[in-house]
Design a protein around this motif. Structure first.
Motif, PDB file in Angstrom:
ATOM      1  N   TRP A  36       0.808  -1.219   0.000  1.00  0.00           N
ATOM      2  CA  TRP A  36       0.000   0.000   0.000  1.00  0.00           C
ATOM      3  C   TRP A  36       0.841   1.267   0.000  1.00  0.00           C
ATOM      4  CZ3 TRP A  36       0.888   2.870   4.347  1.00  0.00           C
ATOM      5  CH2 TRP A  36       1.360   2.198   5.469  1.00  0.00           C
ATOM      6  N   ALA A  40       1.106   5.893  -1.952  1.00  0.00           N
ATOM      7  CA  ALA A  40       1.040   6.944  -0.937  1.00  0.00           C
ATOM      8  C   ALA A  40       1.299   8.329  -1.522  1.00  0.00           C
ATOM      9  CB  ALA A  40       2.038   6.651   0.177  1.00  0.00           C
ATOM     10  N   CYS A  48      -4.210  13.183   6.802  1.00  0.00           N
ATOM     11  CA  CYS A  48      -4.628  12.528   5.560  1.00  0.00           C
ATOM     12  C   CYS A  48      -5.030  13.593   4.537  1.00  0.00           C
ATOM     13  CB  CYS A  48      -5.797  11.589   5.838  1.00  0.00           C
ATOM     14  SG  CYS A  48      -6.476  10.832   4.346  1.00  0.00           S
ATOM     15  N   ALA A  58      -5.068   6.070  11.373  1.00  0.00           N
ATOM     16  CA  ALA A  58      -4.416   5.105  10.487  1.00  0.00           C
ATOM     17  C   ALA A  58      -4.707   3.673  10.914  1.00  0.00           C
ATOM     18  CB  ALA A  58      -2.908   5.337  10.477  1.00  0.00           C
ATOM     19  N   ARG A  60      -2.851   1.252   9.276  1.00  0.00           N
ATOM     20  CA  ARG A  60      -1.527   0.668   9.058  1.00  0.00           C
ATOM     21  C   ARG A  60      -0.488   1.784   9.069  1.00  0.00           C
ATOM     22  NH1 ARG A  60      -4.874  -2.472   5.822  1.00  0.00           N
ATOM     23  NH2 ARG A  60      -4.727  -4.678   6.303  1.00  0.00           N
ATOM     24  N   HIS A  83      -1.658   4.400   6.313  1.00  0.00           N
ATOM     25  CA  HIS A  83      -2.799   3.972   5.503  1.00  0.00           C
ATOM     26  C   HIS A  83      -4.029   4.312   6.333  1.00  0.00           C
ATOM     27  CE1 HIS A  83      -4.813   1.843   2.310  1.00  0.00           C
ATOM     28  NE2 HIS A  83      -5.513   1.188   3.218  1.00  0.00           N
ATOM     29  N   CYS A  88      -7.053   6.054   1.977  1.00  0.00           N
ATOM     30  CA  CYS A  88      -5.939   6.807   1.375  1.00  0.00           C
ATOM     31  C   CYS A  88      -4.620   6.426   2.059  1.00  0.00           C
ATOM     32  CB  CYS A  88      -6.182   8.304   1.534  1.00  0.00           C
ATOM     33  SG  CYS A  88      -4.839   9.332   0.913  1.00  0.00           S
ATOM     34  N   SER A  89      -3.569   6.291   1.268  1.00  0.00           N
ATOM     35  CA  SER A  89      -2.221   6.087   1.804  1.00  0.00           C
ATOM     36  C   SER A  89      -1.469   7.402   1.660  1.00  0.00           C
ATOM     37  CB  SER A  89      -1.498   4.987   1.045  1.00  0.00           C
ATOM     38  OG  SER A  89      -2.146   3.758   1.240  1.00  0.00           O
TER      39      SER A  89
END
Length: 105
Positions: A36, A40, A48, A58, A60, A83, A88-89
């Protein structure tokens, strides 16, 4: 005897520990880059870029420890990848992390 942890690393570990208590997977210090991360986006606000959630939202987290960058002051900084729960990353420099507020502690 316990190993000594550098204060800057301890701050980073504490910040990561506060991120997403319901996180599915937080393997921030893995040597392997998660898939992922490839999509990004760079966030200049340490939130974000889609939903403006803090890193605490997040699900992750991954820190690129293999490629530290040295700033003009000679201090190391890393890319911190998040993540978000919105899907969204995004990433930001560790040196751009805002100072912790007393409300978040």
């Amino acid at each position: 005897m316990l190993p000594l942890i550098h204060p800057s690393r301890l701050r980073l570990l504490n910040a990561i520990a506060k991120i997403g208590k319901n996180a599915a997977v937080i393997d921030a210090f893995s040597a392997e880059q998660p898939p992922w991360v490839k999509t990004a986006r760079h966030s200049l606000t340490f939130t974000c870029p889609v939903c403006e959630a803090s890193p605490r939202a997040a699900v992750r987290v991954w820190i690129n420890r293999r490629s530290p960058v040295y700033g003009s002051d000679g201090r190391r900084k890393w890319q911190e990848f998040y993540h978000c729960s919105c899907g969204c990353s995004w990433w930001s420099w560790s040196s751009d992390r805002p100072a912790p507020s007393t409300e978040e502690s």
